[in-house]
Motif scaffolding. Sequence first.
Motif, PDB file in Angstrom:
ATOM      1  N   LYS A  98      24.428 -30.971  41.395  1.00 16.49           N
ATOM      2  CA  LYS A  98      25.350 -30.813  42.520  1.00 16.49           C
ATOM      3  C   LYS A  98      26.189 -29.540  42.420  1.00 16.49           C
ATOM      4  O   LYS A  98      26.848 -29.284  41.423  1.00 16.49           O
ATOM      5  N   GLY A  99      26.131 -28.741  43.490  1.00 20.49           N
ATOM      6  CA  GLY A  99      26.942 -27.539  43.577  1.00 20.49           C
ATOM      7  C   GLY A  99      26.360 -26.342  42.862  1.00 20.49           C
ATOM      8  O   GLY A  99      26.895 -25.234  42.984  1.00 20.49           O
ATOM      9  N   THR A 100      25.242 -26.510  42.136  1.00 19.45           N
ATOM     10  CA  THR A 100      24.673 -25.393  41.384  1.00 19.45           C
ATOM     11  C   THR A 100      23.185 -25.187  41.656  1.00 19.45           C
ATOM     12  O   THR A 100      22.747 -24.048  41.851  1.00 19.45           O
ATOM     13  N   LEU A 101      22.402 -26.255  41.638  1.00 19.00           N
ATOM     14  CA  LEU A 101      20.960 -26.135  41.850  1.00 19.00           C
ATOM     15  C   LEU A 101      20.487 -27.217  42.813  1.00 19.00           C
ATOM     16  O   LEU A 101      20.868 -28.383  42.675  1.00 19.00           O
ATOM     17  N   GLU A 131      15.106 -26.212  43.006  1.00 17.72           N
ATOM     18  CA  GLU A 131      15.455 -25.192  42.017  1.00 17.72           C
ATOM     19  C   GLU A 131      15.501 -25.781  40.610  1.00 17.72           C
ATOM     20  O   GLU A 131      15.028 -25.165  39.640  1.00 17.72           O
ATOM     21  N   ALA A 132      16.064 -26.975  40.491  1.00 23.39           N
ATOM     22  CA  ALA A 132      16.126 -27.636  39.190  1.00 23.39           C
ATOM     23  C   ALA A 132      14.727 -27.950  38.682  1.00 23.39           C
ATOM     24  O   ALA A 132      14.417 -27.764  37.493  1.00 23.39           O
ATOM     25  N   GLY A 162      23.117 -33.233  37.688  1.00 24.35           N
ATOM     26  CA  GLY A 162      24.200 -32.424  37.159  1.00 24.35           C
ATOM     27  C   GLY A 162      25.096 -33.138  36.177  1.00 24.35           C
ATOM     28  O   GLY A 162      25.515 -32.563  35.168  1.00 24.35           O
ATOM     29  N   ARG A 163      25.435 -34.404  36.450  1.00 27.64           N
ATOM     30  CA  ARG A 163      26.326 -35.158  35.576  1.00 27.64           C
ATOM     31  C   ARG A 163      25.784 -36.567  35.403  1.00 27.64           C
ATOM     32  O   ARG A 163      25.551 -37.279  36.385  1.00 27.64           O
ATOM     33  N   SER A 222      23.279 -19.050  33.018  1.00 23.11           N
ATOM     34  CA  SER A 222      23.302 -19.745  34.298  1.00 23.11           C
ATOM     35  C   SER A 222      22.792 -21.170  34.122  1.00 23.11           C
ATOM     36  O   SER A 222      22.155 -21.507  33.120  1.00 23.11           O
ATOM     37  N   HIS A 223      23.054 -22.000  35.139  1.00 25.02           N
ATOM     38  CA  HIS A 223      22.585 -23.383  35.075  1.00 25.02           C
ATOM     39  C   HIS A 223      21.056 -23.444  35.044  1.00 25.02           C
ATOM     40  O   HIS A 223      20.475 -24.275  34.334  1.00 25.02           O
ATOM     41  N   ALA A 224      20.408 -22.579  35.816  1.00 15.96           N
ATOM     42  CA  ALA A 224      18.944 -22.580  35.824  1.00 15.96           C
ATOM     43  C   ALA A 224      18.399 -22.176  34.462  1.00 15.96           C
ATOM     44  O   ALA A 224      17.456 -22.785  33.945  1.00 15.96           O
ATOM     45  N   GLU A 225      18.991 -21.136  33.855  1.00 19.69           N
ATOM     46  CA  GLU A 225      18.532 -20.708  32.538  1.00 19.69           C
ATOM     47  C   GLU A 225      18.808 -21.774  31.493  1.00 19.69           C
ATOM     48  O   GLU A 225      17.997 -21.993  30.584  1.00 19.69           O
ATOM     49  N   ALA A 226      19.944 -22.471  31.619  1.00 16.36           N
ATOM     50  CA  ALA A 226      20.253 -23.555  30.687  1.00 16.36           C
ATOM     51  C   ALA A 226      19.209 -24.662  30.773  1.00 16.36           C
ATOM     52  O   ALA A 226      18.793 -25.236  29.759  1.00 16.36           O
ATOM     53  N   LEU A 227      18.763 -24.980  31.996  1.00 15.25           N
ATOM     54  CA  LEU A 227      17.765 -26.021  32.175  1.00 15.25           C
ATOM     55  C   LEU A 227      16.414 -25.571  31.615  1.00 15.25           C
ATOM     56  O   LEU A 227      15.691 -26.361  30.983  1.00 15.25           O
ATOM     57  N   ARG A 228      16.064 -24.293  31.814  1.00 23.09           N
ATOM     58  CA  ARG A 228      14.836 -23.768  31.222  1.00 23.09           C
ATOM     59  C   ARG A 228      14.896 -23.854  29.702  1.00 23.09           C
ATOM     60  O   ARG A 228      13.927 -24.239  29.045  1.00 23.09           O
ATOM     61  N   HIS A 229      16.052 -23.488  29.137  1.00 21.45           N
ATOM     62  CA  HIS A 229      16.228 -23.511  27.683  1.00 21.45           C
ATOM     63  C   HIS A 229      16.071 -24.933  27.149  1.00 21.45           C
ATOM     64  O   HIS A 229      15.363 -25.162  26.157  1.00 21.45           O
TER      65      HIS A 229
END
Length: 364
Positions: A12-15, A19-20, A290-291, A347-354
């Motif tokens: 929520k609010g980011t991806l 995108e996620a 997100g949470r 970024s949130h997207a990079e964090a999810l990839r990581h």
Amino acid sequence: MSRWLVAPQEFKGTLTAAEAAAALAEGLRQGAPGVELDVAPLADGGPGTVDALLAGLGGERVTCTVQGPLGAPVRATYGLLDSGRTAIIEMAAASGLTLLAPGERDPRHASTSGTGELMRDALERGCARLILGLGGSATNDGGTGALSALGFRFLDANGEPLPPGGAALKRLARVDTSGRHPRLSEVELLVATDVTAPLLGPDGASRLFGPQKGADEAAVAGLESALARLAEVVAPALAQTPGAGAAGGFGYGLLALASGKITSGYELVARTLRLSERLAAAQAVLTGEGRFDRQTALGKGPGALAREARALGRHTVMFAGAVAPGTDGAPFDEVVEVSALAPPGVSHAEALRHAGRWWASRQR
């Protein structure tokens, strides 16, 4: 070859969900390049539901200028399916929390009026079926703003219309239904909820969801009292219906006054995406949001997906942007807190990839 179903919800609010899903899938491919991924962005009645159903069924988008949560005009889009016979409307598009800056959020005064304007537009286009996705709301008005846009009048003891917002409902004396839109009685209205919360009580609209919309302790108490007054005037017996508390009590208003039928937003989307069939073909299920907190198990998509996956014996992983302290990990086999694994400042997207790459590498 192993097959993993990748089905996250929005962060929520980011991806967005799409995108996620793309970010998570990229990391998983890097960490486990030999695995086949089946990517299905998830929605449960909240934001992303229009995209999921249009992707699954085909259709077109309609854009209208309507009132935002605090009355400022916003451009909001909804979907038309079945050659225009069905409208799919996300209330978050017109009355959502993300339409307001954090300092503007005030569920005492926010209204669902704009969502009612979208509903009216769909009715006047001749739609025979309305699917209303409840989720991501900035409001706590019991749906009275939307119903006002459809011709209902919520009156005080002097016969004067109440101002917009949930707080004003404490002065509700009666509801005038004589001006309701004539086509409301002709359509099927499905209310797709992302939670099973009742209208009132500790797990209800005001107490459970009010704080995340900007309500402090005093505002929560006032909103609870106002919704209790709405229930007293309209239909007390329906206040504890599962899903009545969704979107600040919007579910209750549509159920009690517009003959709405509350249904699981997840199940509606899952049928469209053939998730049961895709689950059966997967060895692991990777979802996310997100949470991760106690709301996740109250009908939200990732929790519902995990329960279905567990019944099939599939290993299920939750990738959460953050995990609320003290949250029980059930019904997931694993919970991965993305923010705890990613390097600072990404970024949130990079964090999810990581996080996806890290988890996948451990499975080899």
